[in-house]
Design a protein around this motif. Sequence first.
Motif, PDB file in Angstrom:
ATOM      1  N   THR A  77       0.832  -1.200   0.000  1.00  0.00           N
ATOM      2  CA  THR A  77       0.000   0.000   0.000  1.00  0.00           C
ATOM      3  C   THR A  77       0.869   1.253   0.000  1.00  0.00           C
ATOM      4  OG1 THR A  77      -1.764  -1.163   1.172  1.00  0.00           O
ATOM      5  CG2 THR A  77      -1.832   1.232   1.212  1.00  0.00           C
ATOM      6  N   ARG A  78       1.932   1.248   0.792  1.00  0.00           N
ATOM      7  CA  ARG A  78       2.853   2.402   0.811  1.00  0.00           C
ATOM      8  C   ARG A  78       3.488   2.588  -0.578  1.00  0.00           C
ATOM      9  NH1 ARG A  78       6.573   4.741   4.575  1.00  0.00           N
ATOM     10  NH2 ARG A  78       4.898   4.479   6.103  1.00  0.00           N
ATOM     11  N   PHE A  79       3.906   1.499  -1.196  1.00  0.00           N
ATOM     12  CA  PHE A  79       4.520   1.570  -2.526  1.00  0.00           C
ATOM     13  C   PHE A  79       3.569   2.208  -3.533  1.00  0.00           C
ATOM     14  CE2 PHE A  79       5.039  -0.276  -6.753  1.00  0.00           C
ATOM     15  CZ  PHE A  79       6.378  -0.061  -7.016  1.00  0.00           C
ATOM     16  N   LEU A  80       2.305   1.765  -3.527  1.00  0.00           N
ATOM     17  CA  LEU A  80       1.323   2.268  -4.486  1.00  0.00           C
ATOM     18  C   LEU A  80       0.932   3.709  -4.179  1.00  0.00           C
ATOM     19  CD1 LEU A  80      -0.708  -1.037  -4.562  1.00  0.00           C
ATOM     20  CD2 LEU A  80       0.521  -0.079  -6.517  1.00  0.00           C
ATOM     21  N   ALA A  81       0.849   4.057  -2.901  1.00  0.00           N
ATOM     22  CA  ALA A  81       0.553   5.433  -2.536  1.00  0.00           C
ATOM     23  C   ALA A  81       1.678   6.367  -2.975  1.00  0.00           C
ATOM     24  CB  ALA A  81       0.331   5.536  -1.029  1.00  0.00           C
ATOM     25  N   GLN A  82       2.918   5.911  -2.841  1.00  0.00           N
ATOM     26  CA  GLN A  82       4.045   6.720  -3.314  1.00  0.00           C
ATOM     27  C   GLN A  82       3.981   6.909  -4.821  1.00  0.00           C
ATOM     28  OE1 GLN A  82       7.206   4.321  -1.634  1.00  0.00           O
ATOM     29  NE2 GLN A  82       7.555   5.778   0.030  1.00  0.00           N
ATOM     30  N   ALA A  83       3.559   5.850  -5.537  1.00  0.00           N
ATOM     31  CA  ALA A  83       3.420   5.959  -6.991  1.00  0.00           C
ATOM     32  C   ALA A  83       2.340   6.968  -7.352  1.00  0.00           C
ATOM     33  CB  ALA A  83       3.087   4.586  -7.584  1.00  0.00           C
ATOM     34  N   ALA A  84       1.246   6.965  -6.596  1.00  0.00           N
ATOM     35  CA  ALA A  84       0.156   7.902  -6.860  1.00  0.00           C
ATOM     36  C   ALA A  84       0.610   9.338  -6.647  1.00  0.00           C
ATOM     37  CB  ALA A  84      -1.042   7.573  -5.971  1.00  0.00           C
ATOM     38  N   LEU A  85       1.353   9.575  -5.559  1.00  0.00           N
ATOM     39  CA  LEU A  85       1.857  10.928  -5.300  1.00  0.00           C
ATOM     40  C   LEU A  85       2.879  11.342  -6.350  1.00  0.00           C
ATOM     41  CD1 LEU A  85       2.332  11.227  -1.432  1.00  0.00           C
ATOM     42  CD2 LEU A  85       0.686  12.407  -2.882  1.00  0.00           C
ATOM     43  N   GLY A  86       3.758  10.419  -6.695  1.00  0.00           N
ATOM     44  CA  GLY A  86       4.770  10.725  -7.710  1.00  0.00           C
ATOM     45  C   GLY A  86       4.140  11.110  -9.033  1.00  0.00           C
ATOM     46  N   ALA A  87       3.075  10.394  -9.410  1.00  0.00           N
ATOM     47  CA  ALA A  87       2.394  10.698 -10.679  1.00  0.00           C
ATOM     48  C   ALA A  87       1.744  12.078 -10.634  1.00  0.00           C
ATOM     49  CB  ALA A  87       1.341   9.627 -10.967  1.00  0.00           C
ATOM     50  N   ARG A  88       1.249  12.464  -9.467  1.00  0.00           N
ATOM     51  CA  ARG A  88       0.595  13.769  -9.343  1.00  0.00           C
ATOM     52  C   ARG A  88       1.609  14.918  -9.377  1.00  0.00           C
ATOM     53  NH1 ARG A  88      -3.276  11.115  -5.393  1.00  0.00           N
ATOM     54  NH2 ARG A  88      -5.226  11.014  -6.562  1.00  0.00           N
ATOM     55  N   PHE A  89       2.846  14.602  -8.992  1.00  0.00           N
ATOM     56  CA  PHE A  89       3.847  15.665  -8.934  1.00  0.00           C
ATOM     57  C   PHE A  89       4.899  15.522 -10.027  1.00  0.00           C
ATOM     58  CE2 PHE A  89       2.038  15.737  -4.664  1.00  0.00           C
ATOM     59  CZ  PHE A  89       1.787  17.090  -4.524  1.00  0.00           C
ATOM     60  N   GLY A  90       4.504  14.898 -11.130  1.00  0.00           N
ATOM     61  CA  GLY A  90       5.311  14.981 -12.346  1.00  0.00           C
ATOM     62  C   GLY A  90       6.419  13.974 -12.508  1.00  0.00           C
ATOM     63  N   ASN A  91       6.195  12.691 -12.172  1.00  0.00           N
ATOM     64  CA  ASN A  91       7.181  11.681 -12.520  1.00  0.00           C
ATOM     65  C   ASN A  91       7.424  11.690 -14.019  1.00  0.00           C
ATOM     66  OD1 ASN A  91       7.703  10.781  -9.981  1.00  0.00           O
ATOM     67  ND2 ASN A  91       6.802   8.752 -10.223  1.00  0.00           N
ATOM     68  N   SER A  92       8.640  11.380 -14.421  1.00  0.00           N
ATOM     69  CA  SER A  92       9.005  11.484 -15.836  1.00  0.00           C
ATOM     70  C   SER A  92       8.391  10.382 -16.695  1.00  0.00           C
ATOM     71  CB  SER A  92      10.529  11.456 -15.986  1.00  0.00           C
ATOM     72  OG  SER A  92      11.057  10.247 -15.439  1.00  0.00           O
ATOM     73  N   ARG A  93       8.018   9.260 -16.098  1.00  0.00           N
ATOM     74  CA  ARG A  93       7.425   8.181 -16.884  1.00  0.00           C
ATOM     75  C   ARG A  93       6.171   7.672 -16.183  1.00  0.00           C
ATOM     76  NH1 ARG A  93      11.727   3.178 -15.831  1.00  0.00           N
ATOM     77  NH2 ARG A  93      10.915   2.570 -13.771  1.00  0.00           N
ATOM     78  N   PRO A  94       5.203   7.176 -16.962  1.00  0.00           N
ATOM     79  CA  PRO A  94       3.956   6.698 -16.354  1.00  0.00           C
ATOM     80  C   PRO A  94       4.164   5.395 -15.591  1.00  0.00           C
ATOM     81  CG  PRO A  94       3.952   6.281 -18.713  1.00  0.00           C
ATOM     82  CD  PRO A  94       5.161   7.116 -18.439  1.00  0.00           C
TER      83      PRO A  94
END
Length: 242
Positions: A21-38
């Motif tokens: 859950t922590r891993f996926l939540a971090q992915a969700a936040l990263g996507a919202r703040f402009g990760n370079s790849r989907p």
Amino acid sequence: MMAAFAVPVGILDRGAPLRGTRFLAQAALGARFGNSRPFQMVNVGACDGVLFDDVTPWLNRIPGSRAVLVEPIPYNQQRLRANYPDAQRFVIEPVAVTRTKGAIRVKTFDAAALEDGRLPIEFVGCSSITDTNLMSGKNAWGEADGNFEKFAPYLKDIDVPGDTLQDVLDRNRVEHIDAFLVDCEGADWMVFEQLDLKRYRPGMVKVEVGALPADEIGQVVVKLKTAGYKVGLYAEDVWAFA
């Protein structure tokens, strides 16, 4: 998501799904703040992507996420597309992952009986190419299962296309994998064995092992540990993190 970040690391280390859950939540936040790849998920044995699934629904929480959802059963493919209608982001591969390319016979349950409630809803995700306990009636719900005769008339064999995991990944031009899931009712090691961990190095791996013999469960764990993953077990699943 707030709860995922609030859980202390010491507790995360004791609960593999919490770490997931922590891993996926971090992915969700990263996507919202402009990760370079989907965010890229590959789910082999996706069923409908919702029932009894604590990972795939995160695709709806991770902006811009993409997925290759492998599901050979036509009834489940329809449910899967209804749950994930964006065909540009969520590709449904209507095949079974096999060691060699070609048609394969799968044991499944009658779609009409699933739809009208004559069978338990959990049978939606119980198709298999192997002789699991559920498919044979041996200890499916306990010693000398008395329910098997009730649902056995709804079992049927269907032929579906089969393909190797690498062919599926190449066909969809998968260059990286963030989360790799396997839930194939007894064929899980046969699928996971094909994943090149060195090439793709998923951040999270989840493999259902409840229908596997002991030696194949061991092979799943050894492959992950040898590749340097942090491994945890919960219920019938092996969770691993790079």
